[in-house]
Design a protein around this motif. Structure first.
Motif, PDB file in Angstrom:
ATOM      1  N   SER A 194      -3.923  -1.962   6.641  1.00  0.00           N
ATOM      2  CA  SER A 194      -4.586  -1.232   5.604  1.00  0.00           C
ATOM      3  C   SER A 194      -4.123  -0.242   4.792  1.00  0.00           C
ATOM      4  O   SER A 194      -4.371   0.176   3.763  1.00  0.00           O
ATOM      5  N   GLU A 213      -4.365   2.787   5.969  1.00  0.00           N
ATOM      6  CA  GLU A 213      -5.092   3.958   6.478  1.00  0.00           C
ATOM      7  C   GLU A 213      -4.595   4.689   7.446  1.00  0.00           C
ATOM      8  O   GLU A 213      -3.876   4.264   8.440  1.00  0.00           O
ATOM      9  N   TRP A 237       0.735  -1.201  -0.078  1.00  0.00           N
ATOM     10  CA  TRP A 237      -0.011   0.019   0.014  1.00  0.00           C
ATOM     11  C   TRP A 237       0.870   1.254   0.153  1.00  0.00           C
ATOM     12  O   TRP A 237       1.930   1.317   0.343  1.00  0.00           O
ATOM     13  N   THR A 266       0.410   5.686   1.145  1.00  0.00           N
ATOM     14  CA  THR A 266      -0.343   6.440   1.634  1.00  0.00           C
ATOM     15  C   THR A 266      -0.075   7.878   1.887  1.00  0.00           C
ATOM     16  O   THR A 266       1.176   8.130   2.232  1.00  0.00           O
TER      17      THR A 266
END
Length: 448
Positions: A223, A225, A180, A182
């Motif tokens: 995640s 997040e 991921w 971010t």
């Protein structure tokens, strides 16, 4: 002159924004809904033979076991391999891999590279960002576009880069695949981005102090997040955060902006802060019991010990500046290495100077303690090894590899991993080196 003009413009902008009744720049804060529910510890597969993050497994520059004392180009170097690009990020060691963050400025890339721990063969290379590097005017000439050291939990490696005007956090699996990515928030660069991430509970936590509006951000490891984000001041300062159990609880500690500050690592809520050190600091704090230690910086000079119980009590302080390197706490003794090549040893409880020694060169890397000895590379490519003793400076060795060294050593499993630079013609090539004694297990096909 450029910095002064930029500060004046920023000050005017903030003043006008205040007159208009609004807040200029910065980020919106994000609050954890239920920090208690988020307290579960994420799986950590690292072992005592690993060096999984900035300042090592204990997060304080203390290594387990023992390590070689003497080495050189033709002595005790198990392997030596070319490293791509340039970076001040220190190597980490997890499982079968040694991982570094780097930047290839001509190619416009920020990347991670992993090497086989035993023989140094490149295992994989992953370009994290292709383009988006900051302007050369926004990065200090001594700095790089890959200053922050990777953090790893044995499953994924976590890193942050300044790219496209944002601090971008990335998670990579140990096969070299991006998991991921971010954007944490904007970053108004003065000298570039420096901090390394720290792992705690389910989060990987990043600092992003900058004069457009600083912040701390915790990202969920699974995640990607943002779990919480807390505002900090509009100050260009460069220290990495650290989570320590101090004064009876886990605290997220960071210096800079003329203070030492503590936050709850699971919620980002401020716990306490007290005046100390300077506007700009680089080192990561160390701790013992209910006392924390910090040093810096610019424009002020101070090394300080304060109570971490929220009382604001200063235990002791002096006017010594340990700016780029982090301090090292070795039981009752506190060590500091200045940019100008001076080593200090203080009594940690009183601040009394036990000894001071000008050893030449300069220091950007941070010291590591291993088996009663302190290891620290200087910017001339020498790693000094000296005894941990209150009596006097007792040098055991000066070991040269390359022509410069800005990254801190990783010491684990009886080996030392160093990132060094070597001048070649009109250019510079970085190398990753593994140092081991002849008694260390090797095979016939391992490069020497």
């Amino acid at each position: 002159m450029r910095d002064a003009t930029r500060r004046w413009r920023l000050s005017l902008f903030l003043t006008m924004a205040g007159l208009l009744g609004c807040e200029a720049g910065g980020v919106e804060e994000i609050r954890v809904v239920n920090p208690v529910a988020g307290a579960a510890v994420a799986e950590d597969l690292t072992t005592e033979d690993d060096w999984p993050c900035w300042r090592g497994p204990l997060r304080n520059g203390i290594a387990q076991g023992s390590a070689p004392v003497v080495w050189g180009p033709d002595e005790n170097v198990l392997w030596r391999v070319e490293a791509p690009g340039r970076g001040h990020a220190s190597p980490i060691v997890v499982g079968d891999l040694v991982i570094i963050s780097s930047a290839d400025v001509p190619a416009g890339q920020q990347l991670l590279a992993a090497y086989d721990r035993k023989i140094g063969a490149e295992a994989w290379r992953l370009v994290i960002h292709d383009g988006g590097l900051p302007s050369r005017r926004d990065v200090h000439q001594k700095a790089t576009d890959a200053n922050g050291t990777v953090a790893c939990d044995g499953r994924r490696a976590y890193v942050a880069h300044l790219n496209g005007g944002q601090i971008v956090a990335s998670a990579v699996d140990l096969e070299g695949g991006l998991v991921w990515q971010t954007e944490l928030g904007p970053f108004d660069s003065k000298f570039g981005y420096a901090p390394s991430p720290v792992l705690h509970g389910p989060y990987v936590i990043f600092a992003a102090d900058n004069w457009g509006g600083g912040y701390l951000a915790a990202v969920d490891r699974e995640s990607g997040e943002i779990a919480w984000r807390t505002k900090r001041a509009r100050t260009s300062t460069y220290s990495s955060p650290v989570v320590a159990e101090v004064a009876g609880r886990d605290q997220l500690l960071i210096s800079g902006d003329d203070k030492i500050a503590s936050y709850d690592p699971l919620s980002g809520e401020p716990l306490w802060s007290t005046r100390g050190v300077s506007e700009a600091t680089c080192g990561t704090m160390v701790w013992s019991g209910d006392v924390v230690f910090a040093s810096g910086g610019y424009p002020d000079r101070e090394t300080i010990a304060v109570r971490a119980d929220g009382s604001g009590e200063t235990v002791w302080s002096n006017r010594v500046k340990v700016y780029e390197p982090s301090l090292l706490l070795a039981g009752p003794r506190l060590y500091g290495a200045t940019d100008e090549g001076i080593l200090y040893c203080w009594d940690a409880s009183t601040g009394d100077q036990l000894w001071r020694k000008r050893v030449g060169g300069g220091f950007s890397a941070s010291p590591v303690l291993c088996d009663g000895r302190v290891y620290i590379p200087n910017t001339s490519g020498e790693t000094l090894v000296f005894e941990d003793t209150p009596d006097e400076y007792r040098e055991l060795a000066r070991n040269r590899l390359g022509d410069d060294a800005y990254a801190s050593p990783a010491i684990c499993g009886g080996r030392i991993y160093l990132r060094v630079g070597e001048r070649q013609g009109g250019g510079r090539q970085e190398y990753l080196c593994c140092i081991a004694t002849p008694s260390d297990e090797t095979t016939a096909d391992e490069p020497r």
